[in-house]
Motif scaffolding. Structure first.
Motif, PDB file in Angstrom:
ATOM      1  N   THR A   1       0.862  -1.190   0.000  1.00  0.00           N
ATOM      2  CA  THR A   1       0.000   0.000   0.000  1.00  0.00           C
ATOM      3  C   THR A   1       0.888   1.225   0.000  1.00  0.00           C
ATOM      4  O   THR A   1       1.951   1.240   0.602  1.00  0.00           O
ATOM      5  CB  THR A   1      -0.907   0.089   1.240  1.00  0.00           C
ATOM      6  OG1 THR A   1      -0.316  -0.630   2.306  1.00  0.00           O
ATOM      7  CG2 THR A   1      -2.272  -0.458   0.957  1.00  0.00           C
TER       8      THR A   1
ATOM      9  N   LEU B   1      -1.481   8.377  -0.522  1.00  0.00           N
ATOM     10  CA  LEU B   1      -1.759   9.345  -1.579  1.00  0.00           C
ATOM     11  C   LEU B   1      -2.241  10.646  -0.939  1.00  0.00           C
ATOM     12  O   LEU B   1      -3.426  10.810  -0.640  1.00  0.00           O
ATOM     13  CB  LEU B   1      -2.845   8.803  -2.523  1.00  0.00           C
ATOM     14  CG  LEU B   1      -2.420   7.694  -3.467  1.00  0.00           C
ATOM     15  CD1 LEU B   1      -3.629   7.197  -4.247  1.00  0.00           C
ATOM     16  CD2 LEU B   1      -1.361   8.196  -4.448  1.00  0.00           C
TER      17      LEU B   1
ATOM     18  N   VAL C   1       3.741   6.648  -7.034  1.00  0.00           N
ATOM     19  CA  VAL C   1       2.846   5.590  -7.513  1.00  0.00           C
ATOM     20  C   VAL C   1       3.175   5.229  -8.959  1.00  0.00           C
ATOM     21  O   VAL C   1       3.216   4.056  -9.328  1.00  0.00           O
ATOM     22  CB  VAL C   1       1.366   6.032  -7.403  1.00  0.00           C
ATOM     23  CG1 VAL C   1       0.458   5.070  -8.148  1.00  0.00           C
ATOM     24  CG2 VAL C   1       0.953   6.113  -5.950  1.00  0.00           C
TER      25      VAL C   1
ATOM     26  N   ALA D   1      -3.202   4.750 -13.675  1.00  0.00           N
ATOM     27  CA  ALA D   1      -2.870   4.843 -12.253  1.00  0.00           C
ATOM     28  C   ALA D   1      -2.650   6.299 -11.857  1.00  0.00           C
ATOM     29  O   ALA D   1      -3.095   6.747 -10.799  1.00  0.00           O
ATOM     30  CB  ALA D   1      -1.613   4.022 -11.949  1.00  0.00           C
TER      31      ALA D   1
ATOM     32  N   LEU E   1      -6.054   8.086 -11.593  1.00  0.00           N
ATOM     33  CA  LEU E   1      -6.812   7.714 -10.411  1.00  0.00           C
ATOM     34  C   LEU E   1      -6.145   8.182  -9.129  1.00  0.00           C
ATOM     35  O   LEU E   1      -6.822   8.561  -8.165  1.00  0.00           O
ATOM     36  CB  LEU E   1      -7.023   6.189 -10.399  1.00  0.00           C
ATOM     37  CG  LEU E   1      -7.891   5.694 -11.565  1.00  0.00           C
ATOM     38  CD1 LEU E   1      -7.936   4.176 -11.595  1.00  0.00           C
ATOM     39  CD2 LEU E   1      -9.303   6.251 -11.455  1.00  0.00           C
ATOM     40  N   ALA E   2      -4.818   8.172  -9.122  1.00  0.00           N
ATOM     41  CA  ALA E   2      -4.105   8.642  -7.933  1.00  0.00           C
ATOM     42  C   ALA E   2      -4.411  10.128  -7.709  1.00  0.00           C
ATOM     43  O   ALA E   2      -4.664  10.574  -6.594  1.00  0.00           O
ATOM     44  CB  ALA E   2      -2.596   8.429  -8.112  1.00  0.00           C
TER      45      ALA E   2
ATOM     46  N   THR F   1      -7.858  10.693  -6.296  1.00  0.00           N
ATOM     47  CA  THR F   1      -7.913  10.390  -4.873  1.00  0.00           C
ATOM     48  C   THR F   1      -7.468  11.597  -4.059  1.00  0.00           C
ATOM     49  O   THR F   1      -8.069  11.921  -3.024  1.00  0.00           O
ATOM     50  CB  THR F   1      -7.010   9.180  -4.542  1.00  0.00           C
ATOM     51  OG1 THR F   1      -7.405   8.069  -5.339  1.00  0.00           O
ATOM     52  CG2 THR F   1      -7.108   8.815  -3.071  1.00  0.00           C
TER      53      THR F   1
ATOM     54  N   VAL G   1      -3.430   3.778  -2.028  1.00  0.00           N
ATOM     55  CA  VAL G   1      -3.616   2.825  -3.116  1.00  0.00           C
ATOM     56  C   VAL G   1      -3.007   1.490  -2.713  1.00  0.00           C
ATOM     57  O   VAL G   1      -1.952   1.422  -2.088  1.00  0.00           O
ATOM     58  CB  VAL G   1      -2.988   3.329  -4.433  1.00  0.00           C
ATOM     59  CG1 VAL G   1      -1.488   3.545  -4.284  1.00  0.00           C
ATOM     60  CG2 VAL G   1      -3.258   2.343  -5.548  1.00  0.00           C
TER      61      VAL G   1
ATOM     62  N   LEU H   1      -4.975  -2.601  -8.862  1.00  0.00           N
ATOM     63  CA  LEU H   1      -4.743  -1.395  -8.075  1.00  0.00           C
ATOM     64  C   LEU H   1      -6.086  -0.950  -7.516  1.00  0.00           C
ATOM     65  O   LEU H   1      -7.063  -0.860  -8.252  1.00  0.00           O
ATOM     66  CB  LEU H   1      -4.174  -0.279  -8.951  1.00  0.00           C
ATOM     67  CG  LEU H   1      -2.826  -0.546  -9.612  1.00  0.00           C
ATOM     68  CD1 LEU H   1      -2.517   0.551 -10.631  1.00  0.00           C
ATOM     69  CD2 LEU H   1      -1.728  -0.604  -8.571  1.00  0.00           C
TER      70      LEU H   1
ATOM     71  N   PHE I   1      -7.727   2.173  -5.447  1.00  0.00           N
ATOM     72  CA  PHE I   1      -7.529   3.532  -4.915  1.00  0.00           C
ATOM     73  C   PHE I   1      -8.678   3.831  -3.973  1.00  0.00           C
ATOM     74  O   PHE I   1      -9.838   3.708  -4.368  1.00  0.00           O
ATOM     75  CB  PHE I   1      -7.528   4.548  -6.058  1.00  0.00           C
ATOM     76  CG  PHE I   1      -6.410   4.352  -7.032  1.00  0.00           C
ATOM     77  CD1 PHE I   1      -6.515   3.404  -8.045  1.00  0.00           C
ATOM     78  CD2 PHE I   1      -5.245   5.094  -6.929  1.00  0.00           C
ATOM     79  CE1 PHE I   1      -5.479   3.199  -8.944  1.00  0.00           C
ATOM     80  CE2 PHE I   1      -4.198   4.913  -7.831  1.00  0.00           C
ATOM     81  CZ  PHE I   1      -4.320   3.957  -8.828  1.00  0.00           C
TER      82      PHE I   1
ATOM     83  N   ASP J   1     -10.363   6.405  -0.734  1.00  0.00           N
ATOM     84  CA  ASP J   1     -10.306   7.614   0.095  1.00  0.00           C
ATOM     85  C   ASP J   1     -11.600   7.694   0.885  1.00  0.00           C
ATOM     86  O   ASP J   1     -12.567   6.994   0.572  1.00  0.00           O
ATOM     87  CB  ASP J   1     -10.172   8.880  -0.782  1.00  0.00           C
ATOM     88  CG  ASP J   1     -11.385   9.100  -1.679  1.00  0.00           C
ATOM     89  OD1 ASP J   1     -12.480   9.431  -1.169  1.00  0.00           O
ATOM     90  OD2 ASP J   1     -11.251   8.920  -2.897  1.00  0.00           O
TER      91      ASP J   1
END
Lengths: 156, 116, 287
Positions: free
Chosen positions: A29, A32, A41, A66, A69-70, A73, A82, A97, A99, A101
């Protein structure tokens, strides 16, 4: 970080973490919260993609998804984490992966999945775009409770 | 604070992005470029991304915005050196960067900017 | 008499009369007008000898009912080798299977002689050996089919590579003549190789000619449009040439938007436009 990670994930739709016959080879993990985390990431995902021996185009698609999406978040979810898992289904290997929050959540997921990019550079979650870059895409989000997005890319 | 260097060649500004940019760095670059166009009275901006193996929506938008702002300031922008895998991914994402001129490499980009 | 015992008797007979059975078998094969040249004869003799040498032990250990077991591994491997070799040389599957079936005649003769005094045993042995040789013969047909399939797949692969060449027509001008039906996977491969070639040659224009493509569906049309968009992001323009009337109709029916893409009827027309774009011109030298 690992134990907290999975514990947090559990409150989301378990389908996101369902294994469907795939064995989890490894699990890490990453936090983020800052811009630098996004860069971190990207690096980790790139490493995993190389491990999977994905073609350059497939690698780029995965790392880009990625990155998108990071950023979501952090920007819309108020920060989170993540979970990256290498999967082995016996017939093929892949990377999952997730993600997550605990931000405001997405009220209208269907709307968010429609392309959010406008030519004027307006705000958009770009979920539809990210979805096209990967093999499997799943999202669980509730208003006021948070969001979790899971993507999987397989080595064909 | 880290910054991406901007080179001036005559009335052209050349920036070569070599690092994996985080959002703040990208925004700083956008601000720096806009400021330099005014300060140096530049007529053209060349953005070289031949070293980038990743361009996501944020960076894509930064480039679009930079080109738009440059145009308002009467300068033309040319984006050069996009790698095939990056191009394919951007198209798949739905980002086609309209309004941004493109060329294969710095040399061709300069030729394009010279024809004004 | 158990089938194990029968199998052992068969194995014993083969072992004791190996040379004799071999000669009779080869003689029989020759009379069936098999390939007559020296090299082929030599190969035939070798194959017969190798198979016959492995049969006794396999029969005794593995029985005659099922050739899938461990005891029959070596024999199966040998048959697979023989079958594949013959397939490459152009033998028909029947010829290769007959190669195995024809052993029956000389084997039965040997069994009749050896088991003359035991009619019941002889009957079982004849049944057991015919069942065995049937399996072995059919196995060669299966292997034959499989290896032919592999040859076809490999040829398709080569055809695929041959039919997607990217050609440099002129300084800064590339042409990609597509031939045959395009499927999603192939179009993607083609797309990537065109973009790579653009970087390699520094081309400014790529002409995608689809004269040789009989049909285009939505997926393929989308891939083509994506390729063009990607090329543009890299600084190269694309021209589509050779759109046949049927394809034009399909494109309109499917609602594919080609407004931003330049199209020309023929590769020649496209080439002319491309030349003008890169600042070249073809003139006739006065005689």
């Amino acid at each position: 970080m690992n134990a907290t990670g999975t514990a947090e994930m559990v409150r989301f739709d378990s389908a996101l973490l369902a294994n469907a016959g795939a064995r989890v080879e490894s699990s890490i993990t990453l936090p983020l919260h800052t811009d630098e985390h996004v860069v971190g990431v990207r690096k980790v995902v790139r490493e995993h993609a190389l491990d999977l021996k994905l073609s350059l185009v497939e690698q780029t698609k995965l790392v880009t998804a990625a990155s998108e999406l990071a950023r979501n978040t952090i920007k819309y979810g108020g920060g989170g984490m993540v979970l990256a898992q290498m999967l082995d289904s016996g017939m093929r290997r892949g990377l999952r992966l997730v993600f997550a929050d605990d931000g405001p959540g997405i009220a209208d997921i269907a709307q968010a999945l429609r392309d959010g990019f406008t030519s004027g550079g307006g705000l958009g979650l770009g979920l539809g775009g990210a979805k096209r870059l990967v093999d499997e895409f799943d999202i669980d989000s509730r208003s006021g409770e948070g969001t979790a997005v899971a993507i999987v890319k397989w080595k064909k | 604070m880290e910054r991406i260097p901007i080179l001036r060649i005559g009335d052209l500004l050349l920036v070569s992005i070599q690092v994996d940019m985080h959002d703040r760095l990208a925004m700083t670059l956008q601000d720096d470029l806009t400021e330099r166009i005014v300060r140096d009275r530049a007529k053209g901006v060349l953005i070289d991304i031949s070293s980038l193996d990743l361009v996501d929506s944020f960076i894509g938008r930064m480039i679009s915005n930079t080109a738009a702002m440059a145009r308002v300031l009467d300068a033309q922008t040319v984006l050069v050196g996009m790698q095939p895998a990056v191009a394919i991914t951007l198209v798949e994402l739905g980002l086609t960067l309209p309004g941004v001129k493109t060329a294969l490499n710095v040399e061709k980009g300069m030729v394009m900017l010279g024809q004004r | 008499m158990s089938s194990n015992d029968t199998a052992r008797r068969i194995g014993a007979v083969i072992q004791e009369n190996e040379q004799h059975i071999l000669e009779a078998w080869i003689g029989h094969l020759n009379s069936l007008s098999f390939r007559k040249d020296a090299a082929a004869s030599e190969q035939l003799r070798r194959h017969c000898a190798q198979l016959l040498a492995l049969l006794p032990e396999a029969t005794v250990t593995g029985g005659t009912d099922n050739i899938e077991g461990r005891a029959w591994d070596e024999v199966r491997n040998l048959l697979a080798e023989i079958s594949t070799q013959r397939a490459k040389q152009g033998s028909t599957p029947s010829e290769t299977a007959t190669f195995v079936f024809s052993l029956k005649q000389s084997l039965f003769t040997a069994l009749r002689t050896a088991l003359n005094a035991e009619p019941a045993v002889l009957a079982d042995a004849l049944w057991g050996s015919t069942a065995l040789l049937d399996q072995l013969g059919l196995y060669t047909v299966e292997v034959f089919q499989k290896s032919r399939d592999q040859i076809i797949v490999r040829q398709q692969q080569e055809l695929l590579e041959l039919s997607t060449p990217v050609v440099k027509l002129w300084q800064d001008v590339l042409a990609l003549p597509l031939i045959g039906t395009l499927d999603s996977a192939r179009t993607q491969v083609v797309m990537e190789s065109l973009l790579e070639k653009i970087v390699e040659t520094g081309a400014a224009i790529a002409i995608i000619d689809i004269t040789g493509v009989p049909t285009v569906d939505t997926l393929v049309a989308q891939h083509l449009l994506k390729t063009i968009a990607a090329a543009r992001l890299m600084g190269a323009d694309c021209i589509i040439s050779g759109i046949r009337p049927q394809i034009a109709q399909t494109i309109v029916h499917l609602g594919v938007n080609l407004e931003d893409v330049m199209t020309k009827a023929t590769l020649a027309d496209a080439f002319e436009v491309a030349l003008a774009r890169v600042g070249a011109r073809v003139t006739r030298i006065a005689a």
